[in-house]
Design a protein around this motif. Structure first.
Motif, PDB file in Angstrom:
ATOM      1  N   ARG A   1      -8.659  -7.098  -9.893  1.00 20.29           N
ATOM      2  CA  ARG A   1      -7.674  -7.575  -8.902  1.00 20.29           C
ATOM      3  C   ARG A   1      -6.439  -8.056  -9.640  1.00 20.29           C
ATOM      4  N   THR A   2      -5.346  -7.310  -9.500  1.00 22.82           N
ATOM      5  CA  THR A   2      -4.111  -7.629 -10.213  1.00 22.82           C
ATOM      6  C   THR A   2      -2.957  -7.666  -9.204  1.00 22.82           C
TER       7      THR A   2
ATOM      8  N   GLU B   1      -4.077   7.359  -2.613  1.00 18.70           N
ATOM      9  CA  GLU B   1      -4.358   7.301  -1.171  1.00 18.70           C
ATOM     10  C   GLU B   1      -4.080   8.659  -0.527  1.00 18.70           C
TER      11      GLU B   1
ATOM     12  N   VAL C   1      -8.906  -5.894 -14.710  1.00 20.11           N
ATOM     13  CA  VAL C   1      -8.015  -5.099 -13.855  1.00 20.11           C
ATOM     14  C   VAL C   1      -8.580  -4.919 -12.445  1.00 20.11           C
TER      15      VAL C   1
ATOM     16  N   ARG D   1      -9.408   0.007 -10.672  1.00 20.98           N
ATOM     17  CA  ARG D   1     -10.836  -0.246 -10.393  1.00 20.98           C
ATOM     18  C   ARG D   1     -11.692   0.947 -10.791  1.00 20.98           C
TER      19      ARG D   1
ATOM     20  N   LEU E   1     -14.675  -0.388  -4.656  1.00 26.16           N
ATOM     21  CA  LEU E   1     -13.981   0.573  -5.520  1.00 26.16           C
ATOM     22  C   LEU E   1     -12.935   1.306  -4.685  1.00 26.16           C
TER      23      LEU E   1
ATOM     24  N   ALA F   1      -8.780   5.417   0.382  1.00 26.34           N
ATOM     25  CA  ALA F   1      -7.794   4.674  -0.405  1.00 26.34           C
ATOM     26  C   ALA F   1      -8.483   4.086  -1.631  1.00 26.34           C
ATOM     27  N   ALA F   2      -8.156   4.664  -2.796  1.00 27.23           N
ATOM     28  CA  ALA F   2      -8.845   4.258  -4.027  1.00 27.23           C
ATOM     29  C   ALA F   2      -7.880   3.548  -4.965  1.00 27.23           C
ATOM     30  N   GLY F   3      -8.423   2.742  -5.862  1.00 24.85           N
ATOM     31  CA  GLY F   3      -7.607   2.062  -6.860  1.00 24.85           C
ATOM     32  C   GLY F   3      -7.823   2.698  -8.225  1.00 24.85           C
TER      33      GLY F   3
ATOM     34  N   GLU G   1      -8.481   7.716   6.203  1.00 26.92           N
ATOM     35  CA  GLU G   1      -7.808   7.340   4.949  1.00 26.92           C
ATOM     36  C   GLU G   1      -8.775   6.932   3.831  1.00 26.92           C
TER      37      GLU G   1
ATOM     38  N   GLU H   1       0.877  -1.181   0.000  1.00 25.98           N
ATOM     39  CA  GLU H   1       0.000   0.000   0.000  1.00 25.98           C
ATOM     40  C   GLU H   1       0.909   1.224   0.000  1.00 25.98           C
TER      41      GLU H   1
ATOM     42  N   ALA I   1       0.263   3.905   1.560  1.00 23.79           N
ATOM     43  CA  ALA I   1       0.009   4.638   2.804  1.00 23.79           C
ATOM     44  C   ALA I   1       1.222   4.708   3.731  1.00 23.79           C
TER      45      ALA I   1
ATOM     46  N   ARG J   1       0.763  -6.761  -4.671  1.00 19.36           N
ATOM     47  CA  ARG J   1       0.261  -7.809  -3.775  1.00 19.36           C
ATOM     48  C   ARG J   1       0.287  -9.140  -4.511  1.00 19.36           C
TER      49      ARG J   1
ATOM     50  N   PHE K   1      -0.747  -2.693  -9.063  1.00 26.19           N
ATOM     51  CA  PHE K   1      -1.867  -1.793  -9.339  1.00 26.19           C
ATOM     52  C   PHE K   1      -1.523  -0.430  -8.751  1.00 26.19           C
TER      53      PHE K   1
HETATM   54  N1  GAP Z   1      -4.087   1.710   2.518  1.00 26.52           N
HETATM   55  C1  GAP Z   1      -5.326   0.978   2.592  1.00 26.52           C
HETATM   56  C2  GAP Z   1      -5.488  -0.028   1.545  1.00 26.52           C
HETATM   57  O1  GAP Z   1      -4.551  -0.346   0.806  1.00 26.52           O
HETATM   58  P1  GAP Z   1      -7.220  -1.620   0.439  1.00 26.52           P
HETATM   59  O2  GAP Z   1      -8.709  -1.644   0.591  1.00 26.52           O
HETATM   60  O3  GAP Z   1      -6.465  -2.865   0.625  1.00 26.52           O
HETATM   61  O4  GAP Z   1      -6.746  -0.507   1.458  1.00 26.52           O
HETATM   62  C3  GAP Z   1      -7.370   0.245  -1.364  1.00 26.52           C
HETATM   63  O5  GAP Z   1      -6.856  -1.015  -0.974  1.00 26.52           O
HETATM   64  C4  GAP Z   1      -7.845   0.170  -2.802  1.00 26.52           C
HETATM   65  O6  GAP Z   1      -6.781  -0.299  -3.646  1.00 26.52           O
HETATM   66  C5  GAP Z   1      -8.981  -0.820  -3.033  1.00 26.52           C
HETATM   67  O7  GAP Z   1     -10.235  -0.248  -2.730  1.00 26.52           O
HETATM   68  C6  GAP Z   1      -8.841  -1.103  -4.520  1.00 26.52           C
HETATM   69  O8  GAP Z   1      -9.434  -0.067  -5.285  1.00 26.52           O
HETATM   70  C7  GAP Z   1      -7.333  -1.057  -4.715  1.00 26.52           C
HETATM   71  N2  GAP Z   1      -6.782  -2.423  -4.708  1.00 26.52           N
HETATM   72  C8  GAP Z   1      -6.447  -3.163  -3.645  1.00 26.52           C
HETATM   73  N3  GAP Z   1      -5.951  -4.364  -4.023  1.00 26.52           N
HETATM   74  C9  GAP Z   1      -5.992  -4.386  -5.367  1.00 26.52           C
HETATM   75  C10 GAP Z   1      -5.616  -5.343  -6.374  1.00 26.52           C
HETATM   76  N4  GAP Z   1      -5.043  -6.503  -6.068  1.00 26.52           N
HETATM   77  N5  GAP Z   1      -5.810  -5.023  -7.681  1.00 26.52           N
HETATM   78  C11 GAP Z   1      -6.347  -3.842  -8.019  1.00 26.52           C
HETATM   79  N6  GAP Z   1      -6.710  -2.889  -7.124  1.00 26.52           N
HETATM   80  C12 GAP Z   1      -6.539  -3.144  -5.818  1.00 26.52           C
END
Ligand code: GAP
Length: 454
Positions: A198-199, A206, A196, A318, A272, A313-315, A311, A155, A157, A187, A202
Motif C-alpha cells: 500500500r503506497t 485496469e 509496496v 502488489r 491482489l 483492476a490489478a496492482g 472491471e 484510479e 478507470a 491515493r 502505484f
Molecule cells: N478501478 C477500481 C479500483 O481502483 P481498487 O480495488 O481500489 O479498485 C485496484 O484498486 C487494485 O489497485 C488493487 O487490487 C491493488 O492491487 C491496487 N491498489 C489499490 N490501492 C493501492 C495502494 N495504495 N498501493 C498499492 N496498490 C494499490
C-alpha cells in the motif's frame, strides 16, 4: 521450501540488497512509504506489465489499449462519486500524534506501545472518526489561489469511461469489448505500509469490459476465472491464491458485485486484484454530468443501451510483491545457505548470466563472444567480478534461471557449462548451440522442482 522461509522483512532486505526496490528520497530520510525501482526491479515490473498486456491484447481480439491523462477535468470526480465518497475514516491519537484508519485499528500498532493496537493502552486518547478524502489535489495555473483545483487520478478507470465514445468510434468494436490501460494512480492513504503493498503512488493494470446488460453476470464469471488463472500462469502457487467475494457492506459505491483475487502474503491473505461488476453506474453518471450520450446503438437489432461494465483492476506493485514472496526460497547446499528467487523465467529480470570462471587466459574474451551472441535474443548479463560462488549467489538472488560459465575447457573445445538455478544441475553445451538450447528451455512449460514438491 520451509513454509515460513519467507517474511516481509526478508523480501524488503533482498530487494534493497540487490537493488530491485528501495526507499525513495532516502538521502532525505525517505518519504511516506514511497519506493523506487532499480534496474532489476524495473525489468521485473516490466515483465509483469508485458504479461498483462499479452493476456489482454496479445491473446484476445476483443480488447483495445488506451493511455489516458493522469489529470482529467475536475468534474470527472464529481460524476464518478470520488469527490463525495472516496474517503476513509480517520482517527487521531492526541497522545502520540499518529493518525490511523478507524477500520484498520485491529491491524495497526499503538504509537507509544507497538505491542498494542491504538486505543488499547490507558494513555491512548483517540478522536472520533472523521471522513478523509484520499485524492491528491493540485492546481492548474501559476497562481495557486486563482487556479483551478484538479486531482491526481485515484484510479485509471475513469479515463477509460471518459474516452468510451471516442474509442467506440475508431476501434470498430461492439459490446462485448474492452478497453485496457496501465498507469500510475495516486491515493493519499492514511496508513500506507507493508512495503509496496500500500503506497501513495502505484501502478494499476485496469480493463473495463463493456457488455450488453443481460450478459454482465456471465462476463463477470468469465473474468473471475481468467484473472485467477493469469496469476497461476505467472508461476504463483495455486494454493496461495483464492477468490473472495465482497460482503454487501464492503462494496465500493459503484459496484453491485466484486470479488478479490487474494494472495497469501507473509502478512496473511490480502487483495491482489479486484474484479467488479460496475453495472452502468459510470457511463450513466458521466452522461448526466457531461450531457454526452454514452451508449451503444446496435444497428442490427435496432437496440440502444448503456453497456454494463466488468472491471478487472490489478496492482503492479502488489503483483510484483506476490511474485517475489512466492518465488523466495532458502536452502542449504554443501553446508552453505543459499537464498534464491525461483521466478518463472518469463518474469525473471535476467534470463541468462555469462560468467568467465577467471579473469584471464582468454576466458573473458570467449565469454564476451558468448554474451554478445545471446544478448540480442535474451535479457542477458555479463559479470566477471568476484569469485564464481559470489556471482552465482547474486544471480540466484535476482532469480536468473541460467548461468553460463566459461572455463579452461571452453577454450579447448568451445563448450560451456549451463547451470540451472532451481535444480543446480550443470551440463556442457556447445557454444554454437547455446542460443537454441536456452531459447528452447525458456519457452518450455516451466516447473520449479522445489516448489512443485512443496
Ligand atoms: N478501478 C477500481 C479500483 O481502483 P481498487 O480495488 O481500489 O479498485 C485496484 O484498486 C487494485 O489497485 C488493487 O487490487 C491493488 O492491487 C491496487 N491498489 C489499490 N490501492 C493501492 C495502494 N495504495 N498501493 C498499492 N496498490 C494499490
Amino acid at each position: 521450501m520451509a513454509a515460513d522461509a519467507v517474511t516481509m522483512d526478508k523480501i524488503v532486505a533482498l530487494c534493497k540488497r540487490r537493488g530491485l526496490i528501495f526507499p525513495a528520497s532516502e538521502i532525505y530520510g525517505g518519504i511516506a512509504n514511497t519506493y523506487d525501482y532499480g534496474h532489476y526491479g524495473v525489468l521485473l515490473k516490466r515483465n509483469v506489465i508485458d504479461a498483462w498486456w499479452q493476456a489482454m491484447i496479445g491473446d484476445r481480439t476483443d480488447i483495445v489499449a488506451l493511455d489516458s491523462a493522469i489529470i482529467q477535468h475536475p468534474r470527472t470526480w464529481e460524476a464518478s462519486g470520488h469527490l463525495a465518497g472516496f474517503t476513509d475514516p480517520l482517527i487521531d491519537c492526541k497522545t502520540c500524534g499518529q493518525r490511523f484508519r478507524a477500520d484498520h485499528l485491529g491491524e495497526l500498532q499503538c504509537g507509544r506501545k507497538p505491542s498494542k493496537h491504538p486505543g488499547e493502552t490507558p494513555e491512548c486518547d483517540l478522536t472520533e472518526a472523521r471522513e478523509f478524502n484520499l485524492m491528491f489535489e493540485t492546481t492548474i495555473g501559476p497562481v495557486k489561489e486563482a487556479g483551478a483545483t484538479v486531482y491526481l487520478r485515484p484510479e485509471t478507470a475513469q479515463g477509460i469511461f471518459l474516452d468510451f465514445k471516442t474509442v467506440l468510434g475508431f476501434a470498430r468494436k461492439k459490446p462485448p469489448f474492452g478497453i485496457a490501460q496501465v498507469g500510475k494512480s495516486f491515493r493519499n492513504e492514511i496508513t500506507p505500509g507493508n512495503f509496496v503493498f500500500r503506497t501513495l503512488e502505484f501502478e494499476q493494470m485496469e480493463m473495463e469490459f463493456f457488455v450488453p446488460p443481460d450478459e454482465a453476470q456471465q462476463w463477470h464469471e468469465h473474468w473471475l476465472a481468467e484473472r485467477l488463472d493469469w496469476y497461476v500462469r505467472l508461476g504463483i502457487r495455486p494454493d496461495h491464491l483464492k477468490l473472495r467475494p465482497h460482503d454487501a457492506d464492503e462494496l465500493s459505491h459503484y459496484s453491485s458485485a466484486t470479488s478479490d483475487v487474494e494472495y497469501l502474503y507473509p502478512i496473511g491473505w490480502s487483495e491482489l486484484e479486484g474484479i467488479a461488476n460496475r453495472g452502468d453506474f459510470d457511463l450513466t453518471q458521466h452522461a448526466q454530468h457531461s450531457g454526452e450520450k454514452l451508449e451503444y446503438f446496435d444497428t442490427a437489432s435496432g437496440q440502444r443501451y448503456v453497456p454494463h461494465v466488468i472491471e478487472p483492476a490489478a496492482g503492479v506493485g502488489r503483483t510484483v510483491l506476490a511474485v517475489l514472496c512466492d518465488a523466495y526460497d532458502e536452502e542449504e547446499v554443501a553446508g552453505e545457505q543459499r537464498t534464491l528467487l525461483r521466478l518463472h523465467p518469463r518474469l525473471a529480470p535476467i534470463k541468462v548470466a555469462v560468467l568467465p570462471l577467471v579473469r584471464k587466459d582468454g576466458q573473458p574474451e570467449l565469454a564476451q563472444e558468448v554474451f554478445q551472441a545471446l544478448r540480442g535474443q535474451l535479457q542477458a548479463e555479463y559479470d566477471e567480478g568476484g569469485s564464481i560462488g559470489k556471482r552465482y549467489r547474486r544471480q540466484d538472488e535476482i532469480g536468473t534461471p541460467f548461468c553460463v560459465t566459461i572455463d579452461h575447457q571452453s577454450l579447448e573445445d568451445r563448450t560451456v557449462t549451463v547451470r540451472e538455478r532451481d535444480s543446480l544441475a550443470q551440463e556442457r553445451v556447445a557454444v554454437d548451440e547455446l542460443p537454441a538450447v536456452l531459447g528452447g528451455r525458456l519457452v518450455a512449460p516451466w516447473q520449479t522442482p522445489k516448489l512443485a514438491e512443496a
